[in-house]
Design a protein around this motif. Structure first.
Motif, mmCIF file in Angstrom:
data_model
loop_
_atom_site.group_PDB
_atom_site.id
_atom_site.type_symbol
_atom_site.label_atom_id
_atom_site.label_comp_id
_atom_site.label_asym_id
_atom_site.label_seq_id
_atom_site.Cartn_x
_atom_site.Cartn_y
_atom_site.Cartn_z
ATOM 1 N N LYS A 299 13.289 -0.907 12.977
ATOM 2 C CA LYS A 299 12.083 -1.604 12.518
ATOM 3 C C LYS A 299 11.479 -0.881 11.307
ATOM 4 N N ALA A 300 10.547 -1.558 10.661
ATOM 5 C CA ALA A 300 9.841 -0.989 9.509
ATOM 6 C C ALA A 300 8.382 -0.767 9.872
ATOM 7 N N VAL A 301 7.834 0.345 9.405
ATOM 8 C CA VAL A 301 6.437 0.697 9.641
ATOM 9 C C VAL A 301 5.751 0.824 8.294
ATOM 10 N N THR A 302 4.581 0.212 8.177
ATOM 11 C CA THR A 302 3.778 0.366 6.970
ATOM 12 C C THR A 302 2.456 0.993 7.360
ATOM 13 N N THR A 303 2.177 2.142 6.761
ATOM 14 C CA THR A 303 0.915 2.845 7.012
ATOM 15 C C THR A 303 -0.048 2.525 5.874
ATOM 16 N N VAL A 304 -1.253 3.052 5.981
ATOM 17 C CA VAL A 304 -2.237 2.837 4.924
ATOM 18 C C VAL A 304 -1.727 3.389 3.590
ATOM 19 N N GLU A 305 -0.933 4.464 3.628
ATOM 20 C CA GLU A 305 -0.389 5.026 2.389
ATOM 21 C C GLU A 305 0.618 4.085 1.725
ATOM 22 N N GLY A 306 1.230 3.219 2.526
ATOM 23 C CA GLY A 306 2.232 2.297 1.995
ATOM 24 C C GLY A 306 1.680 0.992 1.482
ATOM 25 N N VAL A 307 0.382 0.791 1.630
ATOM 26 C CA VAL A 307 -0.238 -0.468 1.212
ATOM 27 C C VAL A 307 -0.743 -0.399 -0.215
ATOM 28 N N GLY A 308 -1.503 0.607 -0.511
ATOM 29 C CA GLY A 308 -2.078 0.759 -1.839
ATOM 30 C C GLY A 308 -2.984 1.969 -1.867
ATOM 31 N N ASN A 309 -3.337 2.392 -3.059
ATOM 32 C CA ASN A 309 -4.234 3.540 -3.191
ATOM 33 C C ASN A 309 -4.932 3.475 -4.538
ATOM 34 N N THR A 310 -5.890 4.351 -4.727
ATOM 35 C CA THR A 310 -6.674 4.326 -5.961
ATOM 36 C C THR A 310 -5.879 4.806 -7.167
ATOM 37 N N ALA A 311 -4.802 5.536 -6.951
ATOM 38 C CA ALA A 311 -3.985 6.014 -8.076
ATOM 39 C C ALA A 311 -3.117 4.892 -8.653
ATOM 40 N N THR A 312 -2.694 3.956 -7.798
ATOM 41 C CA THR A 312 -1.870 2.847 -8.284
ATOM 42 C C THR A 312 -2.702 1.570 -8.273
ATOM 43 N N LYS A 313 -2.773 0.926 -7.119
ATOM 44 C CA LYS A 313 -3.565 -0.294 -6.991
ATOM 45 C C LYS A 313 -3.860 -0.517 -5.518
ATOM 46 N N LEU A 314 -5.086 -0.904 -5.227
ATOM 47 C CA LEU A 314 -5.463 -1.208 -3.857
ATOM 48 C C LEU A 314 -4.963 -2.589 -3.459
ATOM 49 N N HIS A 315 -4.648 -2.758 -2.190
ATOM 50 C CA HIS A 315 -4.339 -4.072 -1.637
ATOM 51 C C HIS A 315 -5.655 -4.855 -1.644
ATOM 52 N N PRO A 316 -5.619 -6.176 -1.789
ATOM 53 C CA PRO A 316 -6.858 -6.960 -1.800
ATOM 54 C C PRO A 316 -7.751 -6.723 -0.578
ATOM 55 N N ILE A 317 -7.162 -6.512 0.592
ATOM 56 C CA ILE A 317 -7.978 -6.250 1.781
ATOM 57 C C ILE A 317 -8.659 -4.895 1.671
ATOM 58 N N GLN A 318 -7.972 -3.905 1.112
ATOM 59 C CA GLN A 318 -8.597 -2.602 0.897
ATOM 60 C C GLN A 318 -9.773 -2.729 -0.069
ATOM 61 N N SER A 319 -9.569 -3.484 -1.140
ATOM 62 C CA SER A 319 -10.648 -3.690 -2.126
ATOM 63 C C SER A 319 -11.854 -4.377 -1.502
ATOM 64 N N LYS A 320 -11.601 -5.430 -0.720
ATOM 65 C CA LYS A 320 -12.705 -6.152 -0.090
ATOM 66 C C LYS A 320 -13.466 -5.269 0.882
ATOM 67 N N LEU A 321 -12.736 -4.461 1.638
ATOM 68 C CA LEU A 321 -13.391 -3.549 2.581
ATOM 69 C C LEU A 321 -14.289 -2.566 1.834
ATOM 70 N N ALA A 322 -13.784 -2.004 0.756
ATOM 71 C CA ALA A 322 -14.553 -1.032 -0.031
ATOM 72 C C ALA A 322 -15.709 -1.694 -0.771
ATOM 73 N N ASN A 323 -15.467 -2.825 -1.419
ATOM 74 C CA ASN A 323 -16.497 -3.491 -2.219
ATOM 75 C C ASN A 323 -17.607 -4.112 -1.369
ATOM 76 N N SER A 324 -17.308 -4.382 -0.106
ATOM 77 C CA SER A 324 -18.313 -4.973 0.783
ATOM 78 C C SER A 324 -19.000 -3.914 1.635
#
Length: 127
Positions: A81-106
């Motif tokens: 199986k494949a596992v995706t952690t928060v590090e595998g979704v996005g970060n501020t150095a590259t690009k945040l996932h839209p859900i990460q952005s919404k969580l932070a911006n809200s």
């Protein structure tokens, strides 16, 4: 158990003689160095350890994604199986996932300890 193969954030990892008592949360933090997966209550109640697990469903002919509490899952269950952690979704150095952005911006975080788990719980719904 022989070799176990798991994909973490797109990287193939082979584990020889995997201990069936090791949880995914401890494996991610201790062996992979991925500290974004937190261990809070260690009982599956707080969600701080939530990650996304994916596998290909041959019947449906498509990948299936679901959120799991990594503190409750044995590493051995993840073979193939494949596992995706928060590090595998996005970060501020590259690009945040839209859900990460919404969580932070809200202002959707408090202390931020469980934020990675909350974000991981919503990502499978977006796929």
């Amino acid at each position: 158990m022989d070799d176990l193969v798991v994909f973490v954030n797109g990287k193939k990892i082979t584990v020889s003689k995997a201990d069936p008592e090791v949880t995914l949360a401890h494996f991610l933090r201790d062996k992979c160095g991925l500290k974004g997966t937190k261990i809070g209550c260690n009982e599956g109640g707080c969600g701080a350890c939530t990650v996304m697990v994916s596998h290909y469903d041959r019947k449906l002919a498509k990948p299936i994604h679901y959120a799991v509490n990594s503190c409750l899952i044995s590493l051995a269950w993840l073979h193939g199986k494949a596992v995706t952690t928060v590090e595998g979704v996005g970060n501020t150095a590259t690009k945040l996932h839209p859900i990460q952005s919404k969580l932070a911006n809200s202002h959707g975080t408090q202390c931020g300890f469980c934020s990675p788990g909350r974000e991981r719980s919503n990502i499978p719904k977006a796929h």
